[in-house]
Scaffold this active site. Structure first.
Site, PDB file in Angstrom:
ATOM      1  N   LYS A 241      28.137  -4.301 -15.159  1.00 54.83           N
ATOM      2  CA  LYS A 241      29.564  -4.355 -15.344  1.00 54.83           C
ATOM      3  C   LYS A 241      29.813  -5.151 -14.098  1.00 54.83           C
ATOM      4  CE  LYS A 241      31.281  -0.006 -17.269  1.00 54.83           C
ATOM      5  NZ  LYS A 241      31.900  -0.637 -18.505  1.00 54.83           N
ATOM      6  N   ARG A 315      27.697   6.367 -26.287  1.00 50.13           N
ATOM      7  CA  ARG A 315      27.516   6.762 -27.681  1.00 50.13           C
ATOM      8  C   ARG A 315      26.039   7.275 -27.755  1.00 50.13           C
ATOM      9  NH1 ARG A 315      28.936   1.086 -29.846  1.00 50.13           N
ATOM     10  NH2 ARG A 315      30.425   1.176 -28.070  1.00 50.13           N
TER      11      ARG A 315
HETATM   12  N1  BES Z   1      32.651   3.615 -20.070  1.00 50.64           N
HETATM   13  C1  BES Z   1      32.715   2.443 -20.823  1.00 50.64           C
HETATM   14  C2  BES Z   1      34.027   2.156 -21.599  1.00 50.64           C
HETATM   15  C3  BES Z   1      35.240   2.210 -21.020  1.00 50.64           C
HETATM   16  C4  BES Z   1      35.639   1.063 -20.287  1.00 50.64           C
HETATM   17  C5  BES Z   1      36.331   3.110 -21.021  1.00 50.64           C
HETATM   18  C6  BES Z   1      36.766   1.108 -19.654  1.00 50.64           C
HETATM   19  C7  BES Z   1      37.625   3.177 -20.518  1.00 50.64           C
HETATM   20  C8  BES Z   1      37.810   2.086 -19.619  1.00 50.64           C
HETATM   21  C9  BES Z   1      31.607   2.254 -21.880  1.00 50.64           C
HETATM   22  O1  BES Z   1      30.445   2.955 -21.540  1.00 50.64           O
HETATM   23  C10 BES Z   1      31.408   0.755 -22.130  1.00 50.64           C
HETATM   24  O2  BES Z   1      30.966   0.398 -21.083  1.00 50.64           O
HETATM   25  N2  BES Z   1      31.611   0.448 -23.188  1.00 50.64           N
HETATM   26  C11 BES Z   1      31.527  -0.907 -23.575  1.00 50.64           C
HETATM   27  C12 BES Z   1      30.741  -0.973 -24.929  1.00 50.64           C
HETATM   28  C13 BES Z   1      30.230  -2.442 -25.445  1.00 50.64           C
HETATM   29  C14 BES Z   1      29.225  -3.015 -24.517  1.00 50.64           C
HETATM   30  C15 BES Z   1      29.945  -2.535 -26.774  1.00 50.64           C
HETATM   31  C16 BES Z   1      33.085  -1.592 -23.624  1.00 50.64           C
HETATM   32  O3  BES Z   1      33.766  -0.940 -24.072  1.00 50.64           O
HETATM   33  O4  BES Z   1      33.003  -2.723 -23.176  1.00 50.64           O
HETATM   34 MG    MG Z   2      29.191   1.848 -20.486  1.00 52.94          MG
END
Ligand code: BES
Ligand code: MG
Ligand code: ZN
Length: 462
Positions: A241, A315
């Site tokens: 990230k 997930r």
């Molecule tokens: N933990 C994050 C989702 C998240 C981000 C929740 C910010 C609340 C606030 C999750 O693991 C994630 O990074 N999801 C990605 C999925 C994508 C790579 C398909 C997302 O939401 O960008």
């Molecule tokens: Mg993530």
């Protein structure tokens, strides 16, 4: 519980009265209070707008009372949450009428929260207390507030002090407090016991991944199983990230925090259920042995899963935990997770979406969300989007390439791992209050668990 800032009913005699006023009855109220207070209120331009607070002075530098603007209907039901942070330390009691005494006390309790573990001296300063009238069942208020505070505390703890091991320790002390049984499958044992995706996501951390499995209640009672995402820190893995997106990722165990808060409410109320709590606790880290985009993982269910992006880790660990939960076909299977950024794009930080195929259950959840002032909004498991998860080289892809409906496609992925359970519901929560409001300061927030507690108490009884 102390932290909610409540006092026993017997303390009412010496309490400072709080008078709830609206613009409609302001003139009346002021004339009843007498000349001095009336001109004090006017001099301070107190107009009883929602959330307005005015301390009325008494001789000798004491407080005669507090005027609190209840405002017009449709305002914040927990507006009273400002009071414990704004008023001097003393014992207070509502005098006269207030629109919803339960919401007033709940708002007060929720608003009294502070995360002060890391602030020197913060614990020693006194705090305002509210006398709770006997009709409000103080123990039930406290039970719900305690559950919310547990969730907030766990979310607020920084990841350096709350890794998978510390999360396990918290579960153990909760289990001990309520006589629950707990088992933990840790490290390489995850492979032996067939939780390959929890292992794959969590193995890149020096803090071993684990699956926490807690059960409580009578074996014959209706089975309610709670699954919570316990990613103690989400770097994104090899799909790292950027800094801004990583900044808040200590809260990525928010789902675990939520189900533990809810479990605490259920156990302390002694609801007639056989409760099970499943928490996959991991760090999503970068390391030489990290799982990669393009990997194909085998899941507990037997489906092969093509990895499109290591940042969609939640997930994966949830899929293995849900498979385990589903194996005994509980009466109700609830999943809570800070699963997608897309849920926030769709509905903002204060309105978490939930997904279920059971319309009656969805209606009941929505009704409890309204009555508990704990906002939730149903989104569909839109069947046509399920195809977006198809993979050419594996049984399923865990992400889609469109970028559309991200919260829904994540929910659809999870649903593929629930086969036998009749009632499955998934909550894509934010777990954070980004802007101070009466009932919450900036920081961890519990969303939906008071509504769910109301639902479970109604369905299965105390
Ligand atoms: N933990 C994050 C989702 C998240 C981000 C929740 C910010 C609340 C606030 C999750 O693991 C994630 O990074 N999801 C990605 C999925 C994508 C790579 C398909 C997302 O939401 O960008
Ligand atoms: Mg993530
Ligand atoms: Zn995550």
């Amino acid at each position: 519980m102390d932290r909610a800032g409540f006092a026993a009913a017997r303390r009412k005699a010496g309490a400072v009265p709080i008078c709830c006023v609206s613009p409609d009855n302001l003139a009346d109220t002021l004339s009843r209070l007498g000349r001095t207070q009336e001109s004090w209120a006017k001099a301070n331009r107190f107009s009883a707008r929602s959330g307005d607070i005015l301390i009325l002075p008494a001789a000798g530098g004491k407080m005669a009372g507090v005027l609190f603007g209840g405002g017009a209907p449709g305002g914040d039901a927990f507006g009273s949450g400002k009071l414990p942070r704004a008023l001097p330390a003393a014992t207070y009691a509502v005098s006269g009428d207030c629109a919803d005494p339960f919401a007033f006390a709940m708002g007060w309790g929720l608003g009294a929260y502070r995360f002060s573990d890391y602030v020197k001296g913060a614990k020693n300063c006194g705090s305002p207390r509210l006398v709770v009238p006997p009709a409000l069942r103080r123990s039930d208020l406290e039970r719900q507030i305690e559950g919310v505070f547990l969730a907030r505390d766990l979310i607020n703890l920084p990841a350096n002090d709350l890794g998978p091991g510390e999360l396990e320790a918290r579960c153990r002390s909760l289990a001990k407090a309520h006589g629950a049984r707990i088992g933990v499958t840790k490290g390489d044992a995850l492979l032996k016991k067939n939780f390959p995706m929890i292992h794959a996501v969590g193995r890149a951390s020096d803090r071993a991944p684990r699956l926490i499995d807690m059960t409580w209640g009578k074996a014959g009672a209706a089975k309610v199983t709670l699954v919570g995402k316990g990613v103690c820190f989400d770097t994104g893995g090899l799909n790292l990230k950027p800094g801004k997106s990583m900044a808040l990722m200590k809260k990525d165990m928010g789902g675990a925090a939520h189900v533990l808060g809810l479990a605490a409410m259920i156990m302390s109320a002694g609801l007639k259920v056989r409760l099970r709590v499943l928490i996959p606790a991991v760090d999503n880290n970068v390391s030489a042995n990290a799982y990669r985009p393009g990997d194909i993982l085998r899941s507990r269910r037997g489906l092969s899963v093509e990895i499109g992006n290591t940042d969609a880790e939640g997930r994966l660990v949830l899929a293995d935990a849900l498979t385990l939960g589903d194996e005994e076909a509980p009466d109700l299977l609830i999943n809570m997770a800070t699963l997608t950024g897309a849920a926030r794009v769709a509905l903002g930080p204060d309105l978490p979406p939930f997904f279920t195929d059971d319309d009656a259950l969805a209606d009941a959840i929505a009704a409890h969300a309204v009555s508990a002032n704990d906002p939730l909004w149903r989104l569909p498991f839109w069947p046509a989007y399920d195809r977006w998860l198809e993979s050419k080289i594996a049984d399923v892809n865990h992400i889609t390439d469109s970028g559309f409906a991200g919260s829904m496609t994540a929910a659809l992925f999870l649903r593929r791992f629930v086969r036998q359970t009749k009632r499955f519901v998934h909550f894509d929560i934010f777990g954070w209050c980004p802007r101070e409001k009466p009932s919450c300061v900036v920081g961890g927030e519990a969303q939906g668990i008071r509504a769910l507690y109301g639902l479970i108490a109604e369905r299965y009884g105390a």
